[in-house]
Design an enzyme around this catalytic site. Structure first.
Site, mmCIF file in Angstrom:
data_model
loop_
_atom_site.group_PDB
_atom_site.id
_atom_site.type_symbol
_atom_site.label_atom_id
_atom_site.label_comp_id
_atom_site.label_asym_id
_atom_site.label_seq_id
_atom_site.Cartn_x
_atom_site.Cartn_y
_atom_site.Cartn_z
ATOM 1 N N SER A 13 0.819 -1.198 0.000
ATOM 2 C CA SER A 13 0.000 0.000 0.000
ATOM 3 C C SER A 13 0.865 1.264 0.000
ATOM 4 C CB SER A 13 -0.943 -0.043 1.213
ATOM 5 O OG SER A 13 -1.915 0.960 1.136
ATOM 6 N N HIS B 74 -2.572 -1.236 -4.929
ATOM 7 C CA HIS B 74 -4.026 -1.213 -5.031
ATOM 8 C C HIS B 74 -4.528 0.224 -4.985
ATOM 9 C CE1 HIS B 74 -4.308 -0.226 -0.795
ATOM 10 N NE2 HIS B 74 -3.624 -1.310 -0.464
#
Length: 263
Positions: free
Chosen positions: A123, A146
């Site tokens: 992340s 993501h």
């Protein structure tokens, strides 16, 4: 003479014990330590668990507090005693603004820096990993790319979606500017729908992260420290500073990795 040698030996042992005690306290308090390699003083910062931002995480979660990291980065940049910064990451991600703030500081430093991803750099850990001058990842580590997500209240209005898109653009822009991956490839990995069962995105292993240009090299602790040692030596040779491949008009992408021109 013999008595003096005993006194000197005791003083040396006391100094070593004092240094060890201070080092242990530094690790315990801030997750950092300053070491010497080949005559160079290197400050090591660990980013582990969840990156904590404006809100406190649960007591059960291991966290890295950005109010601990930012002052250290400023001190490293301003100190004449510190020659290099070594960043070790094993993080699940966390607060986007806090992570980007730390990444921007690292990217803008003149002090040579190297990052090493162990376990995971997921992340918002991705911008942190690529912010250093050179990045390494061990073969067994993974990185998750993501889209932006949030916890808590979400208002179902177009402005909310626009805010998410703007934040996502900031992340994409930073990562592509500071690594070898191009915009299109990064977005494709970010929006992949066929890999994660309950989510959107891609999990990259160590070799894949290097193949896509997200990370510079596969390597271990010794490889990363050797590279940092080389960067420090290069900077010392060049009195005007080093060519920052991540900040000084360097288009470090897969097609043109060798173009680096100082302004």
């Amino acid at each position: 003479m013999l008595e003096n040698s005993y006194v000197n030996q005791e003083e040396t042992e006391e100094k070593e014990e004092g240094f060890f005690d201070n080092a242990v306290k530094q690790v315990f308090d801030t997750g950092s330590i300053t070491v010497t390699k080949n005559g160079h003083r290197i400050h090591c910062i660990t980013v582990i668990g969840q990156i904590e931002g404006h809100y406190l995480s649960s007591q059960e979660a291991k966290t890295t507090k950005y109010e601990h990291i930012i002052p250290q980065l400023i001190a490293v940049e301003e100190s004449r005693d510190i020659d290099g910064l070594f960043l070790v990451l094993n993080t699940v991600g966390g607060d986007i603004e806090a992570g980007l703030a730390i990444a921007e500081l690292i990217s803008g430093m003149k002090t040579p820096s190297v990052s090493l991803v162990l376990g995971g750099g997921h992340s918002i850990g991705v911008p942190l990993a690529v912010a250093a001058d050179k990045s390494f990842i061990v073969p067994s580590a993974t990185m998750t790319v993501h889209p932006v997500r949030t916890n808590g209240l979400v208002i179902g209005v177009p402005q909310m979606l626009e805010y998410f898109l703007q934040m996502q653009e900031r992340i994409v822009g930073f990562v592509c500017k500071n690594s070898g991956i191009d915009d299109k490839t990064f977005r494709t990995l970010m929006l992949e729908t066929g890999e994660l069962v309950t989510d959107v995105g891609t999990i990259l292993g160590g070799e894949d992260a290097v193949k896509y240009g997200l990370i510079d090299n596969i390597g271990s602790l010794s490889d990363a420290l050797d590279e940092l040692d080389n960067l420090i030596n290069e900077r010392r040779k060049n009195k005007h500073g080093k060519c920052k491949t991540k900040t000084a008009n360097c288009q470090k992408n897969t097609e043109q990795k060798s173009s680096c021109k100082e302004t």
